[in-house]
Scaffold this motif. Sequence first.
Motif, PDB file in Angstrom:
ATOM      1  N   MET A 282       0.897  -1.139   0.299  1.00 14.39           N
ATOM      2  CA  MET A 282      -0.248  -0.120   0.424  1.00 14.39           C
ATOM      3  C   MET A 282       1.139   1.480   0.022  1.00 14.39           C
ATOM      4  O   MET A 282       0.251   2.093   0.280  1.00 14.39           O
ATOM      5  CB  MET A 282      -1.162  -0.259   1.035  1.00 14.39           C
ATOM      6  CG  MET A 282      -1.955  -1.519   1.367  1.00 14.39           C
ATOM      7  SD  MET A 282      -2.813  -0.923  -0.209  1.00 14.39           S
ATOM      8  CE  MET A 282      -4.411   0.112   0.004  1.00 14.39           C
ATOM      9  N   GLN A 355      -7.660   0.876  -2.993  1.00 16.38           N
ATOM     10  CA  GLN A 355      -7.609  -0.377  -2.244  1.00 16.38           C
ATOM     11  C   GLN A 355      -7.966  -1.400  -2.855  1.00 16.38           C
ATOM     12  O   GLN A 355      -7.243  -1.411  -3.981  1.00 16.38           O
ATOM     13  CB  GLN A 355      -9.300  -0.209  -1.932  1.00 16.38           C
ATOM     14  CG  GLN A 355     -10.363  -0.979  -0.842  1.00 16.38           C
ATOM     15  CD  GLN A 355     -11.247  -1.478  -1.061  1.00 16.38           C
ATOM     16  OE1 GLN A 355     -12.064  -0.706  -2.014  1.00 16.38           O
ATOM     17  NE2 GLN A 355     -11.997  -2.146  -0.458  1.00 16.38           N
ATOM     18  N   GLU A 358      -8.691  -5.080   2.037  1.00 18.11           N
ATOM     19  CA  GLU A 358      -9.339  -4.232   4.380  1.00 18.11           C
ATOM     20  C   GLU A 358      -8.347  -3.489   3.922  1.00 18.11           C
ATOM     21  O   GLU A 358      -8.661  -2.574   4.761  1.00 18.11           O
ATOM     22  CB  GLU A 358      -9.296  -5.235   4.668  1.00 18.11           C
ATOM     23  CG  GLU A 358     -11.050  -6.487   4.912  1.00 18.11           C
ATOM     24  CD  GLU A 358     -10.745  -7.095   6.285  1.00 18.11           C
ATOM     25  OE1 GLU A 358      -9.833  -6.933   7.399  1.00 18.11           O
ATOM     26  OE2 GLU A 358     -11.470  -7.470   6.372  1.00 18.11           O
ATOM     27  N   ARG A 359      -7.886  -2.859   2.588  1.00 12.25           N
ATOM     28  CA  ARG A 359      -7.261  -2.056   3.612  1.00 12.25           C
ATOM     29  C   ARG A 359      -7.310  -0.630   2.120  1.00 12.25           C
ATOM     30  O   ARG A 359      -7.107  -1.239   1.208  1.00 12.25           O
ATOM     31  CB  ARG A 359      -4.969  -1.933   3.457  1.00 12.25           C
ATOM     32  CG  ARG A 359      -5.403  -3.140   4.524  1.00 12.25           C
ATOM     33  CD  ARG A 359      -3.655  -3.574   4.740  1.00 12.25           C
ATOM     34  NE  ARG A 359      -2.672  -2.436   4.601  1.00 12.25           N
ATOM     35  CZ  ARG A 359      -1.224  -2.450   4.782  1.00 12.25           C
ATOM     36  NH1 ARG A 359      -1.235  -2.773   4.650  1.00 12.25           N
ATOM     37  NH2 ARG A 359      -0.929  -1.037   5.230  1.00 12.25           N
ATOM     38  N   TRP A 360      -6.620   0.975   2.578  1.00 15.00           N
ATOM     39  CA  TRP A 360      -7.285   1.984   1.661  1.00 15.00           C
ATOM     40  C   TRP A 360      -6.785   3.360   2.338  1.00 15.00           C
ATOM     41  O   TRP A 360      -6.113   3.003   2.922  1.00 15.00           O
ATOM     42  CB  TRP A 360      -8.837   2.025   1.263  1.00 15.00           C
ATOM     43  CG  TRP A 360      -9.383   2.385   2.444  1.00 15.00           C
ATOM     44  CD1 TRP A 360      -9.387   3.064   3.466  1.00 15.00           C
ATOM     45  CD2 TRP A 360      -9.926   1.329   3.581  1.00 15.00           C
ATOM     46  NE1 TRP A 360     -10.628   3.462   4.373  1.00 15.00           N
ATOM     47  CE2 TRP A 360     -10.802   2.080   4.446  1.00 15.00           C
ATOM     48  CE3 TRP A 360     -10.504  -0.042   3.050  1.00 15.00           C
ATOM     49  CZ2 TRP A 360     -11.557   1.109   5.046  1.00 15.00           C
ATOM     50  CZ3 TRP A 360     -11.708  -0.537   4.114  1.00 15.00           C
ATOM     51  CH2 TRP A 360     -12.509   0.176   5.093  1.00 15.00           C
ATOM     52  N   PHE A 361      -6.595   4.404   1.074  1.00 11.60           N
ATOM     53  CA  PHE A 361      -6.158   4.778   1.060  1.00 11.60           C
ATOM     54  C   PHE A 361      -6.881   5.658  -0.339  1.00 11.60           C
ATOM     55  O   PHE A 361      -7.114   5.617  -0.829  1.00 11.60           O
ATOM     56  CB  PHE A 361      -4.389   5.090   1.593  1.00 11.60           C
ATOM     57  CG  PHE A 361      -3.816   5.403  -0.117  1.00 11.60           C
ATOM     58  CD1 PHE A 361      -3.719   6.323  -0.856  1.00 11.60           C
ATOM     59  CD2 PHE A 361      -3.089   3.877  -0.307  1.00 11.60           C
ATOM     60  CE1 PHE A 361      -2.704   5.537  -2.374  1.00 11.60           C
ATOM     61  CE2 PHE A 361      -2.021   3.964  -1.377  1.00 11.60           C
ATOM     62  CZ  PHE A 361      -2.384   4.362  -2.370  1.00 11.60           C
ATOM     63  N   ASN A 370      -5.079   6.990   5.013  1.00  8.95           N
ATOM     64  CA  ASN A 370      -5.029   5.701   4.948  1.00  8.95           C
ATOM     65  C   ASN A 370      -6.323   5.192   6.096  1.00  8.95           C
ATOM     66  O   ASN A 370      -6.924   6.134   6.383  1.00  8.95           O
ATOM     67  CB  ASN A 370      -4.408   4.334   5.290  1.00  8.95           C
ATOM     68  CG  ASN A 370      -3.445   4.696   6.821  1.00  8.95           C
ATOM     69  OD1 ASN A 370      -4.141   5.556   7.757  1.00  8.95           O
ATOM     70  ND2 ASN A 370      -2.342   4.021   7.356  1.00  8.95           N
ATOM     71  N   GLU A 371      -6.783   4.389   5.698  1.00  5.30           N
ATOM     72  CA  GLU A 371      -8.041   3.359   6.208  1.00  5.30           C
ATOM     73  C   GLU A 371      -7.937   3.877   7.626  1.00  5.30           C
ATOM     74  O   GLU A 371      -9.161   3.382   8.824  1.00  5.30           O
ATOM     75  CB  GLU A 371      -8.741   2.284   5.900  1.00  5.30           C
ATOM     76  CG  GLU A 371      -7.633   0.547   6.684  1.00  5.30           C
ATOM     77  CD  GLU A 371      -5.965   0.479   6.209  1.00  5.30           C
ATOM     78  OE1 GLU A 371      -5.237  -0.068   6.768  1.00  5.30           O
ATOM     79  OE2 GLU A 371      -5.891   1.180   5.229  1.00  5.30           O
ATOM     80  N   GLU A 372      -7.165   3.705   8.668  1.00  4.53           N
ATOM     81  CA  GLU A 372      -6.339   3.750  10.257  1.00  4.53           C
ATOM     82  C   GLU A 372      -6.497   4.445  10.795  1.00  4.53           C
ATOM     83  O   GLU A 372      -6.864   5.685  11.480  1.00  4.53           O
ATOM     84  CB  GLU A 372      -5.636   3.156  10.377  1.00  4.53           C
ATOM     85  CG  GLU A 372      -5.432   1.825  10.462  1.00  4.53           C
ATOM     86  CD  GLU A 372      -3.769   1.219  10.478  1.00  4.53           C
ATOM     87  OE1 GLU A 372      -2.414   1.852  10.969  1.00  4.53           O
ATOM     88  OE2 GLU A 372      -3.938  -0.463  10.888  1.00  4.53           O
ATOM     89  N   LYS A 423      -8.563 -13.077   0.749  1.00  2.00           N
ATOM     90  CA  LYS A 423      -8.189 -12.422   1.669  1.00  2.00           C
ATOM     91  C   LYS A 423      -7.302 -13.760   1.585  1.00  2.00           C
ATOM     92  O   LYS A 423      -5.560 -13.427   2.052  1.00  2.00           O
ATOM     93  CB  LYS A 423      -8.055 -11.341   2.995  1.00  2.00           C
ATOM     94  CG  LYS A 423      -7.093 -10.789   3.454  1.00  2.00           C
ATOM     95  CD  LYS A 423      -7.893  -9.952   4.976  1.00  2.00           C
ATOM     96  CE  LYS A 423      -6.652  -9.531   5.716  1.00  2.00           C
ATOM     97  NZ  LYS A 423      -6.606  -9.762   6.642  1.00  2.00           N
TER      98      LYS A 423
END
Length: 433
Positions: A282, A355, A358-361, A370-372, A423
């Motif tokens: 990512m 994406q 389950e990760r994206w930015f 990002n997703e966090e 995944k």
Amino acid sequence: MKIAMTFAITFLCIAGGATIAAEPAKPNIIFVLADDLGMDGVSCYGADKHQTPNIDALAASGTRFKTCYAAPLCGPSRCLLMTGRYAFRTGGITNQSWRGGGPGAKSANEHPMAAILKQAGYATGQAGKWRQVGELPGNWGFDEFLTDNTASGWYWETNYNKNGKEITLPEGTYGPDVIQNFTFDFIERHKDKPFFFYYAMHLVHKPTLHTPDSSPGTSDKNHLYDDNIKYMDKQVGALVAEIEKLGLRKNTLIIFSGDNGTAVGYPSTVHGRMIDGFKGSMLEGGSRTPFIASWPGTTPAGKVSDDIVSFADPYVTFAELAGAKLPEDFKIDGHSIAPQLLGEPGTPRAWAYVQLGERWFVREPGFKMNEEGSLYDMSDAPFVQKVIHEPSDTDQTKAARQRLSAILAELNPAAGKTDNEGKKRNERGKKAQ
């Protein structure tokens, strides 16, 4: 100014001296997609190790976009390209999402790029890699296609699927040549009407094997990888030459890009520095790819653009150039770069969304979130990203944090389609990437 007015209008003199305006010709569109080719594999992007004179010439004849984002893996990138929609909407989330029973995009639930161009009067063709989009290219609006049953490279193989029928070719056949020959045949047969061709190369995906131009006995993987890049570049040059031979170059838009970053084991320097990350990550090197557009006489020649491009954008761009009608009451995420291709400033997209699983930015010039909710300083991208901790915010970073948080809140990817099983399968299949 409206896009239609930017096309050259030819005036014809008829008997009696009257003058009428001819209908502007719809451009032919060829999208060339290299496999696992990051910016560090293309010399006009600053690659130190690899030389790509034909791709460089294509860039010199058109516009090179410095900042294009696909997805970090091929399946999600290709789904994004064909649908113009983000992964959490389509289900094209991982490389495994296309499997039977998986959430991957289904042609019946989408409005595929080829289908809308077909409705606008285009002949549509595809050759090369396809499997991770799911179904067959024919289901997705392609009149004719030649593909195979692999998610990786397909080189010295003999089995293909041509228009839904399995065919077997002689031993010693080189897959990239088969794909290119099919491409040339399609273009020759459809040269008298507008056509859209999706040329999905297998080069330079692993396995890294010898090409017809490799020296006999070559076994060093790095040498063979460079041979693969040279052969890919050679095929781009041959494509342009074929279009010129047929007298179609002035009315043909050729776009060259890559589906994700360079594969593990092959990243190399750009202007003396390593890009941050590689295929599957990512980081910038996972999803930032070359993107070159050439349409002589229309696209500004030799231009280098800072405008952000997403793999969702060709969908709406091609529709606009072709005069195709976009689906109504159906969310499309693409942002047209047709004005830029026609020499106008346009309205560049403010950010790109990427994406994988389950990760994206979301990425804008200068910053990424990002997703966090972690914010990164991207001023030294694509080489370095630096996390910005909230207590050290400046007015600028605070504004960026608020801006990108609002974008992610509006997108709300977590409420979209997911693929937990994909995944797991993707983790098991990483060695094949």
